[in-house]
Design a protein around this motif. Structure first.
Motif, short mmCIF file in Angstrom:
data_model
loop_
_atom_site.label_atom_id
_atom_site.label_comp_id
_atom_site.label_asym_id
_atom_site.label_seq_id
_atom_site.Cartn_x
_atom_site.Cartn_y
_atom_site.Cartn_z
N ALA A 133 73.17 60.46 41.56
CA ALA A 133 72.34 59.46 41.37
C ALA A 133 73.14 58.32 40.68
O ALA A 133 72.79 57.12 41.10
N ASN A 134 73.73 58.43 39.63
CA ASN A 134 74.55 57.63 39.20
C ASN A 134 75.56 56.64 40.21
O ASN A 134 75.86 55.61 40.26
N GLY A 147 67.96 62.18 35.85
CA GLY A 147 69.08 61.79 36.58
C GLY A 147 69.87 63.43 37.06
O GLY A 147 70.71 62.99 38.09
N CYS A 148 69.90 64.17 36.46
CA CYS A 148 70.84 65.35 36.78
C CYS A 148 70.03 66.25 37.87
O CYS A 148 70.81 66.99 38.45
N GLY A 149 69.04 65.79 38.31
CA GLY A 149 68.05 66.81 39.15
C GLY A 149 68.79 66.86 40.65
O GLY A 149 69.23 68.01 40.99
N PRO A 150 69.43 65.68 41.23
CA PRO A 150 70.01 65.96 42.52
C PRO A 150 71.35 66.89 42.24
O PRO A 150 71.83 67.35 43.38
N TRP A 158 63.40 74.06 39.42
CA TRP A 158 62.19 73.57 40.28
C TRP A 158 62.09 72.20 40.04
O TRP A 158 62.40 71.93 38.96
N ILE A 159 62.03 71.43 40.95
CA ILE A 159 61.53 69.88 40.77
C ILE A 159 60.14 69.34 41.27
O ILE A 159 59.86 69.78 42.31
N PHE A 160 59.53 68.54 40.34
CA PHE A 160 58.29 68.11 40.77
C PHE A 160 58.17 66.51 40.67
O PHE A 160 59.06 65.94 40.25
#
Length: 420
Positions: A167-168, A334-337, A347-349
């Motif tokens: 993302a960054n 930000g770390c999700g991807p 899990w992502i929501f």
């Protein structure tokens, strides 16, 4: 002529529990000669933290194992909460006197940063930028467009940017930085410190949970950090209470939500917990760094439900994964991807959607102990690539690339005694 390690001057707002051990690691390798210029003494001197709402000083060494100095800050209100909070008039002169081969800037948006970036005295020194902003939650409109135009102009000063994750990197591209100047240098924490403490942390967690009144059989969802609006702890409380209300009576008694930290929303959170306060919703005060492995070991699932662009990474997720704890994060984290794969490491929501968050909590429950253990192990393996070792290697490669281009294709130029 004798080759030497390239000299890098690092400009950082203040010593932190994340970067100081990394600087120590880089210095121990001996391939880069670092000197860190700190612009504020928060973390090593007891100072009031605005978000935690209390005075704190980190209880791990932050100035050992690498060269550093504090630069006098003349701000009337020092800190990173406003543009003039980092106001260090002597910084440019000190950087010039240090005669570095490159300057690594952590950030660009304070008064002192702009002095460095715009100084003609430093114009011939290549600069690198380390930042972690993203566009995952950036609203469309003229403000966003104008901001990108201004950053596009400012970022031309940097010979390279050190992207912490996907993302960054996309954020830098959106600001006009070409791929040739974007170098992936992963965001990381002191993995070794957390893993070395894992065994004792697990033992201590059993006693700590009991002291808080949490049942040994409970599935514990953990929120650890500042109780502030951007982190959306109230969303988590609402989602948890919804899930608990929908469980069978025998299962509902085995659910717990643990808030660890402090901040402006604490009173509201306690009121909103209602009769569940002390029954299934528990609070523990701010815990310093040496106790954080135990905090994560107390959890079955870690949750970071942040909303908006300000959760630039979420290094608590790195910490939790080192303890093999599955993680739930919002789409604005930000770390999700990079770190959270649906059903694999967590899990992502959709950020701000309480029903979606409740669905993620339910999926974590449905996974059962074996499923959560598998997902936690996957996360622990994922975080191996986000280590000081990986970041140091990538930083070295980025630095060599920048110096090679800056010196007209001579990798050795500027890294010899006397500056060839």
């Amino acid at each position: 002529m004798t080759r030497r390690s390239p000299r890098v001057a690092v400009v950082l707002s203040h010593p932190t529990q994340y970067y100081s051990p990394w600087f120590r690691h880089i210095s121990a390798q001996g391939e880069v000669a670092l000197e860190v210029f700190h612009l504020w003494d928060f973390g090593v001197q007891e100072r009031h933290d605005r978000q935690f709402g209390q005075a704190l000083k980190w209880d791990i060494p932050l100035l050992e194992g690498y060269r550093s100095r504090f630069v006098a800050n003349r701000s009337r209100d020092p800190g990173t909460h406003h543009f003039s909070g980092l106001d260090n008039p002597g910084l440019v002169g000190l950087l010039r006197s240090a005669s570095p081969d490159a300057i690594l800037m952590f950030g660009y948006a304070y008064r002192s940063h702009l002095r460095v970036l715009l100084s003609p005295r430093l114009a011939r020194i290549p600069m690198l930028l380390r930042g972690d902003s993203h566009d995952l939650a950036r609203a469309p409109g003229w403000r966003t467009r104008v901001g990108r135009v201004l950053r596009r102009l400012l970022f031309r000063r940097f010979a390279g940017v050190l992207a912490v994750g996907k993302a960054n990197a996309a954020y830098f591209r959106n600001c006009g930085v070409p791929d040739s100047r974007i170098h992936f240098v992963p965001h990381c924490v002191d993995n070794a410190r957390f893993r070395d403490a894992a065994e004792s942390a697990s033992r201590d967690a059993v006693e700590w949970r009991a002291s808080l009144g949490i049942s040994p059989e409970a599935v514990v969802f953990l929120f650890a950090g500042k109780f502030e609006a951007k982190k959306r702890p109230l969303d988590l409380l609402d989602a948890f209470l919804d899930v608990k209300a929908g469980q069978r009576a025998d299962n509902a008694t085995r659910l717990a939500l643990l808030f660890v930290g402090s901040g402006e929303l604490e009173s509201e959170l306690r009121r909103a917990a209602g009769p569940e306060l002390g029954r299934s919703v528990f609070f523990a005060p701010f815990q310093n760094q040496t106790r954080m492995p135990m905090v994560y070991a107390s959890a079955d699932v870690f949750v970071l439900p942040s909303y908006g662009p300000a959760e630039t990474w979420g290094l608590a997720v790195n910490e939790a994964m080192n303890l093999a704890v599955p993680c739930i994060v919002s789409t604005h984290v930000g770390c999700g991807p990079d770190l959270v794969s649906q059903g694999d490491t967590g899990w992502i929501f959709e950020a701000g959607d309480v029903a979606a968050l409740a669905g993620s909590l339910e999926r974590a429950l449905e996974a059962g102990p074996a499923g959560r253990a598998r997902i936690g192990a996957n996360g622990r393996e994922r975080i191996d690539a986000y280590s000081y070792e990986s970041a140091t290697k990538a930083f070295g490669q980025a630095l060599r690339s920048v110096l090679f281009k800056h010196n007209g294709g001579s990798a050795a130029a500027g890294a010899r005694d006397g500056h060839a």
